[in-house]
Design a protein around this motif. Structure first.
Motif, PDB file in Angstrom:
ATOM      1  N   HIS A 120       0.827  -1.208   0.000  1.00 12.59           N
ATOM      2  CA  HIS A 120       0.000   0.000   0.000  1.00 12.59           C
ATOM      3  C   HIS A 120       0.862   1.260   0.000  1.00 12.59           C
ATOM      4  O   HIS A 120       1.811   1.376   0.756  1.00 12.59           O
ATOM      5  N   GLN A 121       0.529   2.178  -0.882  1.00 14.48           N
ATOM      6  CA  GLN A 121       1.234   3.460  -0.961  1.00 14.48           C
ATOM      7  C   GLN A 121       0.246   4.609  -0.835  1.00 14.48           C
ATOM      8  O   GLN A 121      -0.799   4.578  -1.486  1.00 14.48           O
ATOM      9  N   PRO A 122       0.522   5.581  -0.015  1.00 11.43           N
ATOM     10  CA  PRO A 122       1.640   5.639   0.916  1.00 11.43           C
ATOM     11  C   PRO A 122       1.458   4.609   2.027  1.00 11.43           C
ATOM     12  O   PRO A 122       0.339   4.155   2.265  1.00 11.43           O
ATOM     13  N   PRO A 123       2.552   4.224   2.723  1.00  7.57           N
ATOM     14  CA  PRO A 123       2.422   3.238   3.789  1.00  7.57           C
ATOM     15  C   PRO A 123       1.363   3.658   4.810  1.00  7.57           C
ATOM     16  O   PRO A 123       1.225   4.841   5.113  1.00  7.57           O
ATOM     17  N   ALA A 132      -0.162   4.449   8.184  1.00  4.75           N
ATOM     18  CA  ALA A 132       0.333   4.825   9.520  1.00  4.75           C
ATOM     19  C   ALA A 132      -0.713   4.371  10.529  1.00  4.75           C
ATOM     20  O   ALA A 132      -1.768   4.989  10.677  1.00  4.75           O
ATOM     21  N   LYS A 155      -7.445   1.304   6.128  1.00  5.08           N
ATOM     22  CA  LYS A 155      -7.322   2.650   5.525  1.00  5.08           C
ATOM     23  C   LYS A 155      -8.160   3.650   6.317  1.00  5.08           C
ATOM     24  O   LYS A 155      -7.749   4.792   6.529  1.00  5.08           O
TER      25      LYS A 155
END
Ligand code: SF4
Length: 457
Positions: A137-140, A142, A210
């Motif tokens: 997954h981009q961006p990682p 958090a 997400k």
């Protein structure tokens, strides 16, 4: 005696200390300060360790820490007594041994996943797909450091008692294996959300992750469970899903079919010294062991021993003072690290736990867990216990049917603890009605009856 070489300044700077608070998660890159120095928590990237790998970790723990290793209630390995100078060397030793340590989101599978003939579906396959999706997954993403996902194929040593943010459990519906998704809790307390086809599992979990990442690094599944439940209205009747059978004690021999079995060895009160672990591994190697998996309940699962040698391995583990039988009374005590290992601790939890074993065997029939906690945080068993012994200002507090955070029902002076436990043991032994369990007897006696017994002069 061997001492650790001082690391370079650069590696020392790279070691960040995790604050000792709820939500912090110690790792090799962010060890946590405790009462006996820094602590790191490790999970292998693979299902388990080769014997040589675990031996290398034990050697490194003796060299860089105080030699105490722990397996946590959910089956992670902890190394204690490290310093900011020795953590980088520990990292180096682990890397030199070729051991890959899992980083990031904890995606956990049962200790016998992929081997257990009782599994409805292979949790390892789903966990691997999920790890790949998270990594790609981009961006990682958090995510909160302690966020966890449990993927459980529904076998013997299931993870039903382990708390997780997201739970996936294989279930049979209409003759087909599907995945029950639930959020925020154990198998019994988590909110059931949906029953998913295999192909829908990874997209569903990624969607939840997400959403959590969008809220921030503090977000946990409990924060969004209501919204997710509304969005995932399911066509399946969740009430028809059979409840999970509680997992047996990890300690003992477990049959895997086809003349294969595995030996579960529990650490007494969660700890072992590196030298003891080293000699145990050496002896298990001679008996044919090939792999060690970490298991909930502070246990190691030993794979690869032939059926005609497994009894010898069990006797060997018992000889090392370990829990190797399902009937070991120590299987039914949860104790945290306690005084000397945790700055918050005000009692010697391991000594009290041993006192319970020695003086109150009637309580340890397997029907309940006695929880011994060094403070009100209750790390070893955050949920309620039939009996919790915790620290009080001048001795001990006894909580009946509650967690360590609850106000004690009775207070016991430090010097009276042994006598109080003897009275409790006598009460249960004498009042148990034919075939009754300790739990049922204590429930019948109630908090008042138990309090009166322990406060008897
Ligand atoms: S419960 Fe035990 S390990 Fe957890 S903070 Fe309290 S004393 Fe420390």
């Amino acid at each position: 005696m061997t001492f650790c070489a001082a690391p370079s300044d650069t590696s020392m700077e790279a070691t960040q200390i995790a604050p000792m608070r709820r939500g912090a998660c110690p790792s090799l890159s962010t060890p946590m300060m405790t009462g006996d120095g820094l602590l790191v928590r490790l999970r292998p990237e693979k299902s388990g360790f080769a014997l040589a790998e675990l031996t290398a970790i034990a050697d490194a723990a003796a060299l860089c820490g105080n030699g105490i290793l722990e397996i946590t209630a959910r089956g992670n390995l902890q190394i204690r007594g490290l310093t900011a100078q020795t953590v980088p060397l520990l990292s180096q030793k682990i890397a030199d041994a070729g051991i890959a340590i899992a980083e990031g989101l904890a995606i956990e599978t049962p200790p016998l996943a992929g081997l257990d003939p009782a599994e409805i579906a292979d949790a390892v396959v789903v966990a691997d797909r999920l790890r790949a999706a998270v990594a790609a997954h981009q961006p990682p993403l958090a995510l909160a450091p302690k966020l966890s996902v449990v993927v459980d194929g529904g076998g013997q040593l299931n993870l039903g008692a382990v708390t997780a943010d997201i739970r996936l459990r294989a279930v049979q519906t209409n003759g087909q294996a599907r995945w029950l998704m639930a959020l925020a809790g154990t198998e019994t307390t988590a909110r059931q959300i949906a029953v998913l086809e295999d192909a829908a599992v990874v997209p569903a979990v990624m969607d939840i992750l997400k959403n959590l990442a969008a809220i921030g690094r503090h977000a946990r599944a409990r924060d969004i469970v209501g919204a997710v439940a509304t969005r995932w209205a399911t066509t399946f009747n969740l009430d028809e899903i059979a409840p999970m059978v509680p997992a047996p004690s990890a300690a003992g021999i477990h049959d895997l079919g086809d003349e294969r079995s595995v030996l579960g060895i529990g650490l007494p009160f969660a700890q072992i010294h590196a030298h003891s672990l080293g000699t145990l591994l050496e002896a298990l190697d001679i008996l044919g062991a090939t792999e060690i998996r970490l298991a909930p309940g502070h246990a190691l699962m030993v794979l690869g021993i032939a059926p005609d040698q497994i009894g010898a391995a069990q006797a060997l583990a018992l000889g090392h003072g370990l829990r190797a039988f399902p009937r070991d009374p120590r299987n039914h005590i949860a104790a945290c690290a306690g005084i000397g290992a945790c700055v918050s601790a005000r009692i010697d939890t391991r000594a009290v736990a041993q006192m319970v074993v020695d003086t109150a065997p009637a309580l340890l029939d397997g029907s309940l867990t006695v929880h011994v906690s060094g403070c009100a945080k209750g790390c070893a068993k955050p949920s309620a216990s039939a009996l919790t012994i915790t620290a009080a200002p001048t001795g001990y507090g006894l909580v009946v049917n509650g967690p360590a955070s609850e106000a004690p029902n009775a207070y016991i002076e430090e010097n009276n603890m042994r006598t109080a436990l003897e009275h409790l043991d006598k009460l249960v032994s004498e009042r148990k009605q034919g075939g009754e369990s300790a739990r049922s007897c204590l429930t019948r006696l109630g908090a008042d009856g138990i309090t009166a017994a322990v406060q008897q002069g």
